[in-house]
Write an enzyme that holds these catalytic residues in place. Structure first.
Site, PDB file in Angstrom:
ATOM      1  N   ASN A 100       0.623  -1.223  -0.051  1.00  0.00           N
ATOM      2  CA  ASN A 100       0.037   0.099   0.142  1.00  0.00           C
ATOM      3  C   ASN A 100       0.806   1.442  -0.348  1.00  0.00           C
ATOM      4  OD1 ASN A 100      -2.292   1.732   0.973  1.00  0.00           O
ATOM      5  ND2 ASN A 100      -3.244  -0.263   0.211  1.00  0.00           N
ATOM      6  N   ARG A 101       0.376   2.051   0.251  1.00  0.00           N
ATOM      7  CA  ARG A 101       1.016   3.706   0.385  1.00  0.00           C
ATOM      8  C   ARG A 101       1.687   4.223   1.419  1.00  0.00           C
ATOM      9  NH1 ARG A 101      -3.929   3.243  -2.545  1.00  0.00           N
ATOM     10  NH2 ARG A 101      -3.027   3.506  -4.542  1.00  0.00           N
ATOM     11  N   HIS A 205      -1.688 -10.075  -3.291  1.00  0.00           N
ATOM     12  CA  HIS A 205      -2.357  -9.130  -4.135  1.00  0.00           C
ATOM     13  C   HIS A 205      -3.416  -9.251  -5.365  1.00  0.00           C
ATOM     14  CE1 HIS A 205      -3.489  -5.446  -6.409  1.00  0.00           C
ATOM     15  NE2 HIS A 205      -3.451  -4.501  -4.804  1.00  0.00           N
ATOM     16  N   GLU A 365      -7.431  -7.626   0.584  1.00  0.00           N
ATOM     17  CA  GLU A 365      -5.878  -8.409   0.809  1.00  0.00           C
ATOM     18  C   GLU A 365      -6.061  -8.558   2.523  1.00  0.00           C
ATOM     19  OE1 GLU A 365      -3.596  -5.072  -0.969  1.00  0.00           O
ATOM     20  OE2 GLU A 365      -5.537  -4.615  -1.607  1.00  0.00           O
TER      21      GLU A 365
END
Ligand SMILES: *[C@@H]1O[C@H](CO)[C@@H](O)[C@H](O)[C@H]1NC(C)=O
Ligand SMILES: *[C@@H]1O[C@H](CO)[C@@H](O)[C@H](O)[C@H]1NC(C)=O
Ligand SMILES: *[C@@H]1O[C@H](CO)[C@@H](O)[C@H](O)[C@H]1NC(C)=O
Ligand SMILES: *[C@@H]1O[C@H](CO)[C@@H](O)[C@H](O)[C@H]1NC(C)=O
Ligand SMILES: *[C@@H]1O[C@H](CO)[C@@H](O)[C@H](O)[C@H]1NC(C)=O
Ligand SMILES: *[C@@H]1O[C@H](CO)[C@@H](O)[C@H](O)[C@H]1NC(C)=O
Ligand SMILES: *[C@@H]1O[C@H](CO)[C@@H](O)[C@H](O)[C@H]1NC(C)=O
Length: 409
Positions: A100-101, A205, A365
């Protein structure tokens, strides 16, 4: 040598990729892929294919309620194409070393600020992007893992991620093991930080369509029901899906309520409340739901963190995991440019092109709180920062399949 290439050729000829790797090796003890570069494992009810690129699951084949085999994960037909494809949807892979970010592509450990490679949301001022997604432009999902073991029902991949790669401090060594047994697909991920304290957060993912992308009434996954029994809250995000620090309640009856009862993914698709739910201009889901369980519990037996069911195929997926969050992405960015595999879309109907449309799949996820490294107030440090003096990062999950014409509880 002759025997090995003969059986490979025979496997390709008979279109029996699964027979090629039945022993998992070619007599030399070395793992052997099929002609498409895929490694297969089998149980009584499941067949799964994998590629070294991102340690990705490329195929998962299960019979539907009518006994028809369905390949229910998105992927490419061969291992080579994973590195060629430029869209890079992170198909079935293990994004690393931090999924993720990461806000502003920076984080701090012990007073030192680290800057990692940005690769999302480019601006004039920051042409490479303003944040890091899935470990950077050459994160684990862009690299070929090594196959270290391959048996009839299990495969283990490894990666050595050097100190400084993508800007992350310290070397990380990781092992990803996938095993199928009966109706279960097990995922076990271990990662060791060998030299310096560094962030580690991983997941699987995979893009799912429980109809095998072969539903002859709809190519959308809107009719898949989703139940997240422990997820009364979610991580608040801004316009570009960066956590703001707030943890929000998923009010009963709201678009993010998947806890009070199972709900079709598309149930609220026309609700104004769903607009912007997955970032600016995005209608749908790309959200990190927290898994609020009160310990002690046994993740293997004390209830699934997620259940997905499709009435068309009758395929149900129950996900058990030791992770404290669960990201749901409803394929809002897909636009018909990703093509199906040969094993998918198995019906003759001109209404449906052999591609994945928007809302045609769902990514599920198991992971920890996204960008927890930039939100110490959430108390995720022990789960996300690892140094040589710490125990290993561990992720465990079981994806348990069953067949029911209606969603069961
Ligand atoms: C077995 O497979 C390995 C790796 O694919 C290859 O290098 C080796 O030559 C093969 N051995 C035989 C006997 O075919
Ligand atoms: C490899 O896979 C891609 C994408 O699935 C496909 O377009 C291509 O034809 C395949 N190549 C071979 C040699 O099978
Ligand atoms: C990964 O391995 C495939 C062969 O299976 C190869 O075609 C590709 O170039 C490799 N990609 C990278 C990034 O090393
Ligand atoms: C964002 O990153 C830059 C370094 O690239 C740094 O100078 C700046 O302080 C960071 N901003 C925040 C809010 O962390
Ligand atoms: C659509 O698929 C279902 C389930 O496999 C099957 O029973 C039905 O005959 C199919 N309908 C058409 C028009 O092909
Ligand atoms: C959606 O599911 C309902 C039952 O839950 C069924 O009646 C309907 O036909 C399904 N629609 C599609 C397009 O699969
Ligand atoms: C979402 O869908 C559910 C089930 O159809 C419904 O009960 C609920 O009112 C909807 N919520 C919104 C905000 O549209």
């Amino acid at each position: 040598m002759q025997f090995a290439s003969l059986s490979l050729a025979l496997g390709a000829l008979l279109l029996l990729p699964t027979s090629v790797s039945a022993s998992g090796c070619n007599g030399t003890g070395k793992p052997t892929p099929d002609a498409d570069g895929k490694y297969w494992i089998h149980s009584e009810h499941l067949k799964a294919g994998f590629v070294p690129y991102g340690a990705a699951i490329s195929d998962l084949i299960i019979n539907d309620q009518y006994g028809i085999p369905r390949d229910i994960v998105a992927g490419w037909d061969n291992a080579t194409y994973y590195s060629i494809d430029e869209q890079h949807p992170n198909y079935g892979n293990v994004p690393g070393r931090y999924a993720n970010r990461i806000k502003n592509s920076t984080f701090e450990i012990d007073g030192i600020t680290y800057r990692v490679e940005p690769n999302e949301n480019p601006t004039d001022e920051h042409p490479e992007g303003v944040n890091t997604l899935h470990g950077g432009p050459d994160g684990w999902g862009w690299r070929n893992f090594t196959v270290v073991s391959h048996t009839k029902n299990s495969i283990t991949f490894s990666i050595v991620d050097p100190d400084g790669k993508e800007g992350f401090p310290g070397e990380v060594i990781s092992y990803v093991t996938y095993t199928v047994t009966g109706w279960d697909w097990d995922i076990s991920i271990v990662a060791l930080s060998t030299t310096k304290k560094t962030p580690i957060m991983l997941t699987s993912h995979a893009y799912w369509n429980l109809d095998g992308f072969a539903n002859n009434e709809t190519s959308l996954a809107h009719n898949h029901t989703l139940h997240l029994p422990y997820s009364g809250q979610r991580v608040a995000v801004d316009n570009i899906l960066i956590p703001t620090g707030e943890i929000l309640a998923n009010e009963k009856g709201s678009v993010n309520d998947f806890w009070s009862a199972p709900k079709p993914l598309g149930a609220n698709i026309t609700s104004p409340e769903l607009e912007g739910n997955c970032g600016l201009g995005c209608t749908g889901y790309d959200n990190c739901y927290t898994v609020n369980r009160v310990g002690p519990y046994d993740w293997r037996t004390d209830g699934h963190v997620a259940r997905v069911h499709s009435p068309w195929s009758g395929i149900q997926l129950d996900i058990y995991s030791d992770q404290d969050a669960f990201q749901v992405y409803s394929c809002t960015q897909q636009d018909g440019t990703l093509t199906l595999k040969r094993s998918q879309g198995l019906f003759d109907d001109e209404r449906f092109p052999r591609t994945i449309p928007q809302y045609g799949c769902v990514v599920l996820e198991v992971q920890d709180y996204i960008d927890g490294i930039n939100h110490p107030a959430w108390g995720r440090t022990e789960k996300q920062i690892f140094g040589p003096a710490d125990g290993p990062y561990v992720l465990r999950a079981t994806y348990r399949f069953s067949i029911h014409s209606t969603e069961t509880s």
